[in-house]
Design a protein around this motif. Structure first.
Motif, PDB file in Angstrom:
ATOM      1  N   THR A   1      37.899   0.592  67.541  1.00  0.00           N
ATOM      2  CA  THR A   1      37.808  -0.843  67.270  1.00  0.00           C
ATOM      3  C   THR A   1      36.639  -1.513  67.983  1.00  0.00           C
TER       4      THR A   1
ATOM      5  N   ARG B   1      39.718 -10.542  84.570  1.00  0.00           N
ATOM      6  CA  ARG B   1      38.913 -10.861  83.391  1.00  0.00           C
ATOM      7  C   ARG B   1      38.619 -12.357  83.339  1.00  0.00           C
TER       8      ARG B   1
ATOM      9  N   CYS C   1      44.365  -1.876  73.043  1.00  0.00           N
ATOM     10  CA  CYS C   1      43.147  -1.385  72.403  1.00  0.00           C
ATOM     11  C   CYS C   1      43.281  -1.404  70.885  1.00  0.00           C
TER      12      CYS C   1
HETATM   13  C1  HEM Z   1      40.491   6.804  77.233  1.00  0.00           C
HETATM   14  C2  HEM Z   1      40.842   5.900  76.348  1.00  0.00           C
HETATM   15  C3  HEM Z   1      40.940   4.430  76.689  1.00  0.00           C
HETATM   16  C4  HEM Z   1      41.162   3.822  77.882  1.00  0.00           C
HETATM   17  C5  HEM Z   1      41.346   4.461  79.242  1.00  0.00           C
HETATM   18  C6  HEM Z   1      41.193   2.403  77.622  1.00  0.00           C
HETATM   19  C7  HEM Z   1      41.445   1.447  78.600  1.00  0.00           C
HETATM   20  C8  HEM Z   1      41.593   0.107  78.328  1.00  0.00           C
HETATM   21  C9  HEM Z   1      42.107  -0.865  79.251  1.00  0.00           C
HETATM   22  C10 HEM Z   1      42.540  -0.566  80.679  1.00  0.00           C
HETATM   23  C11 HEM Z   1      42.115  -2.066  78.617  1.00  0.00           C
HETATM   24  C12 HEM Z   1      42.612  -3.400  79.157  1.00  0.00           C
HETATM   25  C13 HEM Z   1      41.523  -4.132  79.780  1.00  0.00           C
HETATM   26  C14 HEM Z   1      41.945  -5.407  80.410  1.00  0.00           C
HETATM   27  O1  HEM Z   1      42.868  -6.074  79.925  1.00  0.00           O
HETATM   28  O2  HEM Z   1      41.331  -5.777  81.420  1.00  0.00           O
HETATM   29  C15 HEM Z   1      41.577  -1.850  77.301  1.00  0.00           C
HETATM   30  C16 HEM Z   1      41.378  -2.852  76.368  1.00  0.00           C
HETATM   31  C17 HEM Z   1      40.791  -2.619  75.138  1.00  0.00           C
HETATM   32  N1  HEM Z   1      40.296  -1.426  74.669  1.00  0.00           N
HETATM   33 FE1  HEM Z   1      40.644   0.372  75.468  1.00  0.00          FE
HETATM   34  N2  HEM Z   1      40.954   2.188  76.319  1.00  0.00           N
HETATM   35  C18 HEM Z   1      40.787   3.396  75.712  1.00  0.00           C
HETATM   36  C19 HEM Z   1      40.539   3.631  74.388  1.00  0.00           C
HETATM   37  C20 HEM Z   1      40.178   2.631  73.512  1.00  0.00           C
HETATM   38  C21 HEM Z   1      39.948   2.862  72.124  1.00  0.00           C
HETATM   39  C22 HEM Z   1      40.036   4.198  71.423  1.00  0.00           C
HETATM   40  C23 HEM Z   1      39.626   1.652  71.593  1.00  0.00           C
HETATM   41  C24 HEM Z   1      39.341   1.350  70.163  1.00  0.00           C
HETATM   42  C25 HEM Z   1      40.179   1.836  69.177  1.00  0.00           C
HETATM   43  C26 HEM Z   1      39.641   0.673  72.666  1.00  0.00           C
HETATM   44  C27 HEM Z   1      39.357  -0.680  72.529  1.00  0.00           C
HETATM   45  C28 HEM Z   1      39.822  -1.634  73.395  1.00  0.00           C
HETATM   46  C29 HEM Z   1      39.991  -3.013  73.045  1.00  0.00           C
HETATM   47  C30 HEM Z   1      39.579  -3.651  71.718  1.00  0.00           C
HETATM   48  C31 HEM Z   1      40.623  -3.628  74.134  1.00  0.00           C
HETATM   49  C32 HEM Z   1      41.144  -5.046  74.184  1.00  0.00           C
HETATM   50  C33 HEM Z   1      40.133  -6.082  74.340  1.00  0.00           C
HETATM   51  C34 HEM Z   1      40.039  -6.535  75.747  1.00  0.00           C
HETATM   52  O3  HEM Z   1      40.778  -7.448  76.147  1.00  0.00           O
HETATM   53  O4  HEM Z   1      39.216  -5.979  76.448  1.00  0.00           O
HETATM   54  N3  HEM Z   1      39.990   1.305  73.810  1.00  0.00           N
HETATM   55  N4  HEM Z   1      41.267  -0.523  77.152  1.00  0.00           N
END
Ligand code: HEM
Ligand code: SF4
Lengths: 100, 556
Positions: B87, B249, B459
């Motif tokens: 995404t 954030r 995510c």
């Molecule tokens: C190893 C795999 C992944 C880890 C460790 C990870 C970790 C995280 C964490 C910890 C957050 C929360 C951040 C926060 O609220 O401060 C987050 C949010 C997010 N991640 Fe991931 N993620 C992973 C894979 C992915 C994948 C595969 C995608 C896309 C399909 C993705 C897209 C996003 C999005 C769109 C957000 C929410 C937007 C935001 O508030 O930042 N992530 N991720």
């Protein structure tokens, strides 16, 4: 009354491939949970974890995972460990492919 | 599209050389994991449940055919023959071995790609409308600005140790296809009195405290963009909560200090910074814009398209769901669904990547886009070529006609891959898509977005799904919580929880009951799910999920 200690194994990921590995009684890393050393005593478990964490150039992120006794050796107590033991459910990749 | 300069290439080569040495030092034992982890994360390398994962940036979602072929080559040579599009307009490789990663990064650099700032507390890959430069409703192509921001933010000395990750999205059109209101900063191109500028939105985000961004400046002149962004990020860099990562954030900073206070601080800082931006950035932006000049569109008859549309129902169904209006006459934007019923959302095999690359090269002005909905876009195709394109896609299982429909599900990797997950998300997506395909109800149901996350980090954008599904661990069992009424468009909204969650076995029947309720409640097929929900509210859906009838059928 003290809570009974849930048996544990030491697990982590292999440094080079990232594969899930478990610590054996004789200090080897095995990819087979059933071959792992079962730790029934909390103090001993903590010591084994410290030993494992010192082996930095073999594995990453060692921790203690809950297990329950099974016919062929320890089995995962939680579904997360069951997935780690098997591999992803959308493809026959990871361990399930390697052990077929 | 943007071409790497010698400076860019040298920068990436040097970074890769350093990382190769760091990997070697990790393997020979001179670096501990604690020392190595921040270094690998700076280069997009994670450790997941079963293996390492390499996350590669696809800036503003734009690729050419050579890059797509290289992604295919990397998937085959060093991974298991596929890649996962996310995404955030990245591609993730789920199975690289540590020793191979430096070679993978070198292979990426050959086609001007890298994994820098795809993780860590930096300004992340800047995302943009995947219809950029093609959409009929566009004011200006957002990609030159996204590229400018990327260059400004990459290795920016002030912004390498931010309180937390920072995500920016840019859109140039009226419709918001870049989810700008769920980003730390969202930039919307707007016009006022004939002048083009930007609306700056701040403090959106998902995760455990979902928030819709607020307008920080309703009209920012074009030339002020970088100093204004720099002012905003630096205000947060000082105020942001480094003591608690759940409060770090910018959305929390805005929430705690209030938008008025943040706005005042940003304007003060902007007044100081503005004179130091002497216009070099604007001259540079003009050069970048040249790289994004639109392709030479031609005028050709569209008879071949009309013939196929009238005679082939399969082609017609695909054209009706997967095509969007293009700015140039005779052209269309074609979406290639990576959501074949029962497949893993967002995955493409190396073979499929090459077919897409060939089509883009031959028929699509060599342009490919990755959408945040985990699909692939051919932004510029002539309608006359669509029957041939469709036939080739169909032969590779790439012609699923479901864009925007119930099986076009966003799903994060969940507990099949992700170490942070509390439950799986992929199998739930597979079940829902397979079930509604079998029911042959998909096209009758119409537009309906289901989004699934495997933990509270969101995510999979579940808060923004018309139906959102969040996978949790309830006492050692997978449990799925439903939200309704989320919206990812310009009317962005966070969905509302329906009530207690459902087990992995009960979630599919629960979704079916929601859909039945919608079909019963809608005024007609022209009223999509989200409009019905807004009109009738939560009550009938809650009744369907938890009411006496639901209880009876569960007991049965
Ligand atoms: C190893 C795999 C992944 C880890 C460790 C990870 C970790 C995280 C964490 C910890 C957050 C929360 C951040 C926060 O609220 O401060 C987050 C949010 C997010 N991640 Fe991931 N993620 C992973 C894979 C992915 C994948 C595969 C995608 C896309 C399909 C993705 C897209 C996003 C999005 C769109 C957000 C929410 C937007 C935001 O508030 O930042 N992530 N991720
Ligand atoms: S939402 Fe959770 S489970 Fe899904 S990819 Fe993000 S961190 Fe992993």
């Amino acid at each position: 009354m003290t809570r009974r200690f849930t048996p544990k194994v030491v697990t982590g990921n292999a440094l080079l491939e990232g594969d899930v590995v478990y610590l054996t009684v004789d200090d080897q890393w095995t990819r087979d949970l059933a071959a792992a050393e079962v730790l029934d005593d909390e103090a001993h478990a903590q010591l084994r974890l410290l030993d494992a964490q010192a082996r930095q150039n073999e594995i990453v992120g060692a921790y203690l995972a809950d297990v329950k006794p099974g016919a062929a050796g320890p089995e995962p107590a939680h579904f997360r460990e069951a997935f780690r033991m098997r591999g992803p459910s959308n493809y026959a990749h990871g361990k399930q492919a390697d052990t077929r | 599209m943007y071409r790497y300069t010698e400076f860019d290439a040298a920068f990436v080569a040097e970074r890769n050389r350093q990382f190769r040495a760091q990997v070697n030092r990790r393997i020979d034992g001179s670096l501990t994991e604690d020392e190595f982890k921040p270094l690998r994360l700076m280069n997009g390398l994670y450790l997941q449940l079963h293996a390492y994962m390499l996350r590669v940036a696809i800036p503003y979602g734009t690729l050419n055919s050579a890059q797509m072929r290289q992604l295919a080559m990397i998937a085959e040579r060093w991974d298991k023959g596929y890649g996962h599009f996310t995404t955030r307009q990245n591609i993730q490789y789920n199975w690289p071995a540590l020793r191979d990663v430096p070679d993978m990064l070198d292979a990426l650099a050959e086609v001007g790609m890298h994994a820098i700032q795809t993780s860590g507390n930096t300004i992340r890959n800047v995302t943009a409308d995947h219809f950029a430069g093609a959409a009929a409703d566009e004011i200006a192509d957002p990609r030159p600005v996204a590229e400018l921001i990327r260059q400004w933010s990459t290795d920016h000395p002030e912004f390498q140790f931010l309180p937390r990750k920072f995500k920016i999205a840019v859109t140039g059109a009226e419709a918001d296809r870049a989810v700008t209101r769920a980003h730390d900063i969202g930039i919307r191109t707007v016009q006022r009195d004939g002048e083009t500028g930007y609306e700056i939105i701040v403090g959106g985000g998902l995760g455990r405290t979902p928030m819709i961004g607020k307008v920080l400046r309703s009209f920012l002149p074009e030339a002020d963009l970088l100093p204004y962004l720099e002012a905003t990020v630096s205000v947060w860099n000082l105020l942001g909560r480094r003591d608690n990562k759940y409060k770090s954030r910018i959305k929390i900073t805005v929430h705690e200090h209030g938008i008025e206070e943040i706005s005042r601080l940003v304007e003060d800082r902007f007044a100081i910074l503005k004179p130091s931006f002497t216009g070099v950035d604007q001259a540079h932006l003009a050069r970048i814009r040249e790289d994004f000049a639109p392709p030479a569109f031609v005028t050709r008859p569209v008879d071949a398209y009309t013939r196929a549309y009238d005679s082939d129902p399969v082609f017609r169904a695909w054209a009706d769901t997967n095509l969007s209006a293009h700015r140039a006459p005779g052209y269309a934007i074609a979406q290639i669904s990576l959501k074949a019923h029962g497949a893993t959302p967002g995955d493409a095999s190396a073979d499929q990547m090459r077919v897409i690359a060939d089509i883009a090269e031959q028929f699509g002005h060599d342009e490919i886009r990755i959408s945040h909905e985990q699909n692939i876009v051919l932004p510029h195709v002539h309608r006359a070529d669509l029957p041939e394109i469709h036939a080739r896609l169909k032969a590779r299982g790439l012609a699923t006609a479901n864009i925007g429909k119930i099986s076009d599900i966003i799903a994060c990797p969940g507990m099949d891959y992700c170490a942070l997950a509390t439950a799986r998300s992929i199998p739930i997506a597979q079940d829902i898509a397979t079930r509604f395909d079998a029911l042959k109800l998909e096209h009758d149901i119409g537009d309906l977005k289901i989004k699934i996350s495997g933990c509270i980090n969101a995510c999979g954008h579940h808060h923004l799904g018309h139906i959102g599904i969040l996978g949790l661990d309830r006492a050692g069992v997978e449990n799925y919580q439903i939200t309704l009424g989320g919206d990812h468009t310009e009317q962005a909204a966070v969905g509302e929880r329906t009530g207690p969650g459902f087990s992995a076995e009960a979630i599919l029947p629960a979704i079916e009951r929601l859909v039945e309720t919608y079909l019963a409640q809608r005024t007609g097929p022209e009223e999509p799910f989200i409009d019905t929900y807004r009109r009738v509210g939560m009550a009938p859906f809650k009744e369907a999920l938890y009411g006496p009838e639901a209880r009876r059928s569960r007991a049965a």
